[in-house]
Design a protein around this motif. Sequence first.
Motif, PDB file in Angstrom:
ATOM      1  N   ARG A  52       0.878  -1.175   0.000  1.00  0.00           N
ATOM      2  CA  ARG A  52       0.000   0.000   0.000  1.00  0.00           C
ATOM      3  C   ARG A  52       0.901   1.206   0.000  1.00  0.00           C
ATOM      4  NH1 ARG A  52      -4.443   0.721  -0.844  1.00  0.00           N
ATOM      5  NH2 ARG A  52      -5.799  -1.063  -0.913  1.00  0.00           N
ATOM      6  N   ARG A  53       0.658   2.071  -0.932  1.00  0.00           N
ATOM      7  CA  ARG A  53       1.480   3.276  -0.968  1.00  0.00           C
ATOM      8  C   ARG A  53       0.951   4.264   0.043  1.00  0.00           C
ATOM      9  NH1 ARG A  53       3.808   4.298  -6.494  1.00  0.00           N
ATOM     10  NH2 ARG A  53       3.976   2.209  -7.312  1.00  0.00           N
ATOM     11  N   HIS A  55       1.095   7.832   1.054  1.00  0.00           N
ATOM     12  CA  HIS A  55       1.573   9.138   0.637  1.00  0.00           C
ATOM     13  C   HIS A  55       1.670  10.012   1.881  1.00  0.00           C
ATOM     14  CE1 HIS A  55       0.996   8.695  -3.792  1.00  0.00           C
ATOM     15  NE2 HIS A  55       0.377   7.631  -3.319  1.00  0.00           N
ATOM     16  N   ASP A  57       1.728  13.265   3.866  1.00  0.00           N
ATOM     17  CA  ASP A  57       1.336  14.663   3.673  1.00  0.00           C
ATOM     18  C   ASP A  57       2.089  15.548   4.655  1.00  0.00           C
ATOM     19  OD1 ASP A  57      -0.314  13.991   1.635  1.00  0.00           O
ATOM     20  OD2 ASP A  57      -2.128  13.934   2.850  1.00  0.00           O
ATOM     21  N   THR A 240       1.821  15.179  -6.405  1.00  0.00           N
ATOM     22  CA  THR A 240       1.277  14.006  -7.074  1.00  0.00           C
ATOM     23  C   THR A 240      -0.053  13.588  -6.489  1.00  0.00           C
ATOM     24  OG1 THR A 240       3.561  13.302  -7.248  1.00  0.00           O
ATOM     25  CG2 THR A 240       1.890  11.682  -7.834  1.00  0.00           C
ATOM     26  N   GLN A 242      -3.245  11.218  -5.488  1.00  0.00           N
ATOM     27  CA  GLN A 242      -3.633   9.876  -5.122  1.00  0.00           C
ATOM     28  C   GLN A 242      -5.149   9.876  -5.276  1.00  0.00           C
ATOM     29  OE1 GLN A 242      -3.424   8.927  -1.014  1.00  0.00           O
ATOM     30  NE2 GLN A 242      -3.487   6.731  -1.364  1.00  0.00           N
ATOM     31  N   TYR A 244      -8.989   7.424  -6.143  1.00  0.00           N
ATOM     32  CA  TYR A 244      -9.661   6.127  -6.131  1.00  0.00           C
ATOM     33  C   TYR A 244     -10.753   6.076  -7.185  1.00  0.00           C
ATOM     34  CZ  TYR A 244      -7.470   4.831  -1.729  1.00  0.00           C
ATOM     35  OH  TYR A 244      -6.572   4.507  -0.772  1.00  0.00           O
ATOM     36  N   LYS A 263      -8.049  11.944  -3.760  1.00  0.00           N
ATOM     37  CA  LYS A 263      -7.967  12.014  -2.295  1.00  0.00           C
ATOM     38  C   LYS A 263      -7.029  13.141  -1.873  1.00  0.00           C
ATOM     39  CE  LYS A 263      -8.988   9.537   0.877  1.00  0.00           C
ATOM     40  NZ  LYS A 263     -10.115   9.522   1.829  1.00  0.00           N
ATOM     41  N   SER A 264      -5.898  13.211  -2.545  1.00  0.00           N
ATOM     42  CA  SER A 264      -4.969  14.299  -2.251  1.00  0.00           C
ATOM     43  C   SER A 264      -4.123  14.575  -3.481  1.00  0.00           C
ATOM     44  CB  SER A 264      -4.093  13.941  -1.053  1.00  0.00           C
ATOM     45  OG  SER A 264      -3.339  12.797  -1.337  1.00  0.00           O
ATOM     46  N   ASP A 316      -6.921   1.894  -6.853  1.00  0.00           N
ATOM     47  CA  ASP A 316      -6.214   3.149  -6.628  1.00  0.00           C
ATOM     48  C   ASP A 316      -5.630   3.674  -7.931  1.00  0.00           C
ATOM     49  OD1 ASP A 316      -4.459   1.030  -6.819  1.00  0.00           O
ATOM     50  OD2 ASP A 316      -2.975   1.935  -5.485  1.00  0.00           O
ATOM     51  N   VAL A 318      -2.500   5.569  -9.396  1.00  0.00           N
ATOM     52  CA  VAL A 318      -1.131   5.919  -9.034  1.00  0.00           C
ATOM     53  C   VAL A 318      -0.479   6.612 -10.223  1.00  0.00           C
ATOM     54  CG1 VAL A 318       1.134   4.943  -8.528  1.00  0.00           C
ATOM     55  CG2 VAL A 318      -0.895   3.991  -7.422  1.00  0.00           C
TER      56      VAL A 318
END
Length: 357
Positions: A52-53, A55, A57, A240, A242, A244, A263-264, A316, A318
Amino acid sequence: MTILELAKQTGVTIGSLQEIVLNVGEKVDSEFDPISIDVAELVAMEVGFNVRRLHSDEGAQLKTRPAVVTVMGHVDHGKTSLLDALRQTSVAAKEAGGITQHLGAFVVGMSSGASLTFLDTPGHAAFSAMRARGAAVTDIVVLVVAADDGVMPQTLEAMNHAKVANVPIVVAINKCDKPGADPERVRIQLGSEGLLLEDLGGDVQVVEVSAIKKSGLDRLEEALLLQAEMMDLKARVDGTAQAYVVEARLDRGRGPLATAIVKSGTLLSGQHIVVGAEWGRIRAIRNMVGKVIESAGPAIPVEIEGLKGLPMAGDDVVVVDSEERARMLSNGRKKKLEKDRLHKASEERAESPDTSE
Ligand code: GDP
Ligand code: MG
């Protein structure tokens, strides 16, 4: 990340990891040299790990983002009707003379400038499936209960899903226009099921609505905004993305289309992406009225065109550096999926040895 760190985390020898890295076409000089996250994911998958990446913040500037809302409730209590009614309150819908395309999600903008993002697929299955795949997209659940019918089995099921996922509920008592409507009874039922309603000193807001008469919708939206405010939802905007997938479909002319919610970070047109086990380059990003946009930030639903295959809800998104990386990662993930499938099949066979061929 380095080979050394990967070896520590997976318990696989440095030698074997180096060999795998070479096999995926990357160069390794030493176990101390940094490897990219994409290569790390591939190598980890080869040795049987799911990656699971995460990320980070940390240090990034966070901005308030819209809440993502899912509508749940018993069958026929008016989930679809309520979503339709809410969709029509959206400014974009008014401007565009109605939202023509179906995107799987829509944004309702308020005059205050705040907005809410609604997932367009009601239902518990989608919610749980996405959760199970690690896609925690929903911030708030609207629990729809018909005022004439009251609390039913799927009402409780929805309550339970929200509870397990730790997602707050806002109750919409629907069909309040009906002669047999008894919102008070619904309140009592929900209270006795353990929902701590506002009227009784709890913090679960309750709004009476009618999807058909389109009444109470502004109050429902206000309640959702208040809930979102209390949650202080923030996201990183820069960097970058992320994202879904919430829905995917095949269009005859345009090929695979995925509706995703960022998501971000910010998703940009032209980027190389891996989506679940599929890959592609973003040919176009469209917003919910079908307009081509260059980028999309947090909580904005967009349609992504340019994938080579059809991803699944909950996958996801990516962003990677090159087409080569995208292909490589997609291949690795496909292999891993196939391996898991075969493994599962053989386990099932082992569990039922007397089933004949
Ligand atoms: P879902 O199964 O939860 O998606 O429910 P639907 O949105 O399909 O609605 C089920 C039925 O209830 C339909 O016949 C709707 O027209 C009706 N319905 C939905 N909302 C209302 C409402 O606010 N008032 C009345 N009177 N009927 C409604
Ligand atoms: Mg429905």
